[in-house]
Design a protein around this motif. Structure first.
Motif, PDB file in Angstrom:
ATOM      1  N   GLU A  76       0.815  -1.219   0.000  1.00 47.32           N
ATOM      2  CA  GLU A  76       0.000   0.000   0.000  1.00 47.32           C
ATOM      3  C   GLU A  76       0.846   1.266   0.000  1.00 47.32           C
ATOM      4  O   GLU A  76       0.537   2.237  -0.696  1.00 47.32           O
ATOM      5  CB  GLU A  76      -0.932  -0.002   1.209  1.00 47.32           C
ATOM      6  CG  GLU A  76      -1.818   1.230   1.293  1.00 47.32           C
ATOM      7  CD  GLU A  76      -2.809   1.175   2.439  1.00 47.32           C
ATOM      8  OE1 GLU A  76      -3.489   2.197   2.677  1.00 47.32           O
ATOM      9  OE2 GLU A  76      -2.915   0.118   3.097  1.00 47.32           O
ATOM     10  N   PHE A  77       1.935   1.268   0.799  1.00 48.32           N
ATOM     11  CA  PHE A  77       2.707   2.490   0.980  1.00 48.32           C
ATOM     12  C   PHE A  77       3.998   2.507   0.163  1.00 48.32           C
ATOM     13  O   PHE A  77       4.723   3.500   0.182  1.00 48.32           O
ATOM     14  CB  PHE A  77       3.039   2.682   2.465  1.00 48.32           C
ATOM     15  CG  PHE A  77       1.869   3.124   3.285  1.00 48.32           C
ATOM     16  CD1 PHE A  77       1.616   4.470   3.511  1.00 48.32           C
ATOM     17  CD2 PHE A  77       0.992   2.190   3.830  1.00 48.32           C
ATOM     18  CE1 PHE A  77       0.522   4.877   4.254  1.00 48.32           C
ATOM     19  CE2 PHE A  77      -0.096   2.584   4.588  1.00 48.32           C
ATOM     20  CZ  PHE A  77      -0.335   3.944   4.807  1.00 48.32           C
ATOM     21  N   GLY A  78       4.290   1.422  -0.533  1.00 48.96           N
ATOM     22  CA  GLY A  78       5.483   1.398  -1.368  1.00 48.96           C
ATOM     23  C   GLY A  78       6.774   1.358  -0.583  1.00 48.96           C
ATOM     24  O   GLY A  78       7.804   1.852  -1.058  1.00 48.96           O
ATOM     25  N   CYS A  79       6.742   0.766   0.607  1.00 44.45           N
ATOM     26  CA  CYS A  79       7.958   0.714   1.418  1.00 44.45           C
ATOM     27  C   CYS A  79       8.679  -0.621   1.228  1.00 44.45           C
ATOM     28  O   CYS A  79       8.103  -1.606   0.771  1.00 44.45           O
ATOM     29  CB  CYS A  79       7.656   0.976   2.891  1.00 44.45           C
ATOM     30  SG  CYS A  79       6.210   0.160   3.541  1.00 44.45           S
ATOM     31  N   ARG A  80       9.956  -0.621   1.590  1.00 45.04           N
ATOM     32  CA  ARG A  80      10.778  -1.824   1.509  1.00 45.04           C
ATOM     33  C   ARG A  80      10.761  -2.556   2.850  1.00 45.04           C
ATOM     34  O   ARG A  80      10.454  -1.968   3.886  1.00 45.04           O
ATOM     35  CB  ARG A  80      12.200  -1.444   1.111  1.00 45.04           C
ATOM     36  CG  ARG A  80      12.277  -0.931  -0.332  1.00 45.04           C
ATOM     37  CD  ARG A  80      13.680  -0.510  -0.704  1.00 45.04           C
ATOM     38  NE  ARG A  80      14.042   0.749  -0.075  1.00 45.04           N
ATOM     39  CZ  ARG A  80      15.242   1.319  -0.189  1.00 45.04           C
ATOM     40  NH1 ARG A  80      16.197   0.723  -0.881  1.00 45.04           N
ATOM     41  NH2 ARG A  80      15.490   2.468   0.409  1.00 45.04           N
ATOM     42  N   ILE A  81      11.105  -3.836   2.805  1.00 40.48           N
ATOM     43  CA  ILE A  81      11.060  -4.683   3.989  1.00 40.48           C
ATOM     44  C   ILE A  81      12.452  -5.201   4.306  1.00 40.48           C
ATOM     45  O   ILE A  81      13.189  -5.641   3.411  1.00 40.48           O
ATOM     46  CB  ILE A  81      10.092  -5.868   3.785  1.00 40.48           C
ATOM     47  CG1 ILE A  81       8.675  -5.355   3.516  1.00 40.48           C
ATOM     48  CG2 ILE A  81      10.096  -6.786   5.011  1.00 40.48           C
ATOM     49  CD1 ILE A  81       7.676  -6.457   3.189  1.00 40.48           C
ATOM     50  N   ALA A  82      12.819  -5.147   5.588  1.00 41.34           N
ATOM     51  CA  ALA A  82      14.066  -5.728   6.086  1.00 41.34           C
ATOM     52  C   ALA A  82      13.723  -6.819   7.080  1.00 41.34           C
ATOM     53  O   ALA A  82      12.859  -6.651   7.938  1.00 41.34           O
ATOM     54  CB  ALA A  82      14.930  -4.661   6.752  1.00 41.34           C
ATOM     55  N   LEU A  99      19.139  -8.197   7.821  1.00 41.73           N
ATOM     56  CA  LEU A  99      19.859  -7.499   8.872  1.00 41.73           C
ATOM     57  C   LEU A  99      20.605  -8.461   9.776  1.00 41.73           C
ATOM     58  O   LEU A  99      20.121  -9.541  10.104  1.00 41.73           O
ATOM     59  CB  LEU A  99      18.876  -6.662   9.700  1.00 41.73           C
ATOM     60  CG  LEU A  99      18.068  -5.628   8.902  1.00 41.73           C
ATOM     61  CD1 LEU A  99      17.103  -4.886   9.830  1.00 41.73           C
ATOM     62  CD2 LEU A  99      18.978  -4.655   8.171  1.00 41.73           C
ATOM     63  N   LYS A 100      21.811  -8.004  10.227  1.00 42.12           N
ATOM     64  CA  LYS A 100      22.691  -8.830  11.048  1.00 42.12           C
ATOM     65  C   LYS A 100      23.107  -8.084  12.312  1.00 42.12           C
ATOM     66  O   LYS A 100      22.971  -6.858  12.415  1.00 42.12           O
ATOM     67  CB  LYS A 100      23.944  -9.203  10.255  1.00 42.12           C
ATOM     68  CG  LYS A 100      23.690 -10.028   9.019  1.00 42.12           C
ATOM     69  CD  LYS A 100      25.006 -10.330   8.323  1.00 42.12           C
ATOM     70  CE  LYS A 100      24.793 -11.171   7.069  1.00 42.12           C
ATOM     71  NZ  LYS A 100      26.081 -11.458   6.380  1.00 42.12           N
ATOM     72  N   GLU A 101      23.685  -8.831  13.230  1.00 42.43           N
ATOM     73  CA  GLU A 101      24.189  -8.312  14.500  1.00 42.43           C
ATOM     74  C   GLU A 101      25.169  -7.156  14.287  1.00 42.43           C
ATOM     75  O   GLU A 101      26.083  -7.232  13.470  1.00 42.43           O
ATOM     76  CB  GLU A 101      24.889  -9.439  15.269  1.00 42.43           C
ATOM     77  CG  GLU A 101      25.645  -9.002  16.496  1.00 42.43           C
ATOM     78  CD  GLU A 101      24.739  -8.513  17.621  1.00 42.43           C
ATOM     79  OE1 GLU A 101      25.192  -7.665  18.389  1.00 42.43           O
ATOM     80  OE2 GLU A 101      23.587  -8.995  17.716  1.00 42.43           O
TER      81      GLU A 101
END
Length: 201
Positions: A76-82, A99-101
């Motif tokens: 809906e908002f065009g955002c990216r996912i991590a 994503l990592k430590e």
């Protein structure tokens, strides 16, 4: 959305009857694009509020059990996912970044991997060395009392879980603990976390 202890932080919640607690999603409003952590599906009120805040550029999903409304909100908002790097091969939705430590995901936002939970490498993020945002492992089903995910809920190794949370005590200025499940802590967060972890092996 509810205003939190900082003017750039917001929360929205859903009451979960089987646990008698709230599940929480969080929004960090920032220049360069807002960040959501473990976002729940949006009510019309919260959707409108998020648009007023500028939408979202990124969603951080702390573990595969907290995908919640991420996929739909991203569309809906065009955002990216991590998502968590340790779940890269089996994660239920596509991610744009893993994503990592110890990674500084964005300026002011550091990533930590928690072990011993129901999923490998569950993420927690620390904002400006003062605010922890966590997913499943650390929770609070009663106001003023921290707890771990229970074995019957998927906790795999309490000792490793406690050890990974102890690393967060290195943040001397830690004040707030924003928890994905249950009550949040807004003052003396480091002290409360240290007291909770003290008797655990």
């Amino acid at each position: 959305m509810k205003r939190l202890h900082r003017p750039d932080l917001f929360c929205w919640s859903t009451f979960v009857e089987r646990l008698d607690i709230d599940f929480n999603g969080f929004a960090w409003v920032r220049e360069g694009g807002n960040v959501l952590v473990d976002p729940l599906p949006l009510s019309e009120h919260d959707r409108k509020h998020l648009r007023q805040l500028g939408g979202a550029a990124w969603i951080v999903v702390t573990n595969s059990s907290h995908v919640r409304g991420a996929k739909e909100i991203a569309a809906e908002f065009g955002c990216r996912i991590a998502g968590p790097s340790a779940e890269r091969e089996t994660f239920p939705i596509s991610c744009d970044r893993w994503l990592k430590e110890g990674e500084d995901f964005l300026p002011g936002l550091r990533v930590h991997e928690l072990e011993g939970s129901k999923t490998p490498g569950e993420l927690a993020v620390v904002l400006d060395d003062t605010t922890l945002i966590s997913g499943d492992l650390l929770r609070s089903h009663r106001a003023g009392e921290l707890m771990l995910l229970k074995p019957e809920q998927g906790l795999k190794d309490p000792g490793r879980a406690a050890a990974s949370l102890r690393r967060l005590l290195s943040y001397e200025r830690l004040q707030a603990l924003l928890l994905g499940d249950g009550w949040c802590v807004f003052r003396d967060g480091r002290k409360q976390l240290e007291e909770f972890l003290s008797p655990l092996n």
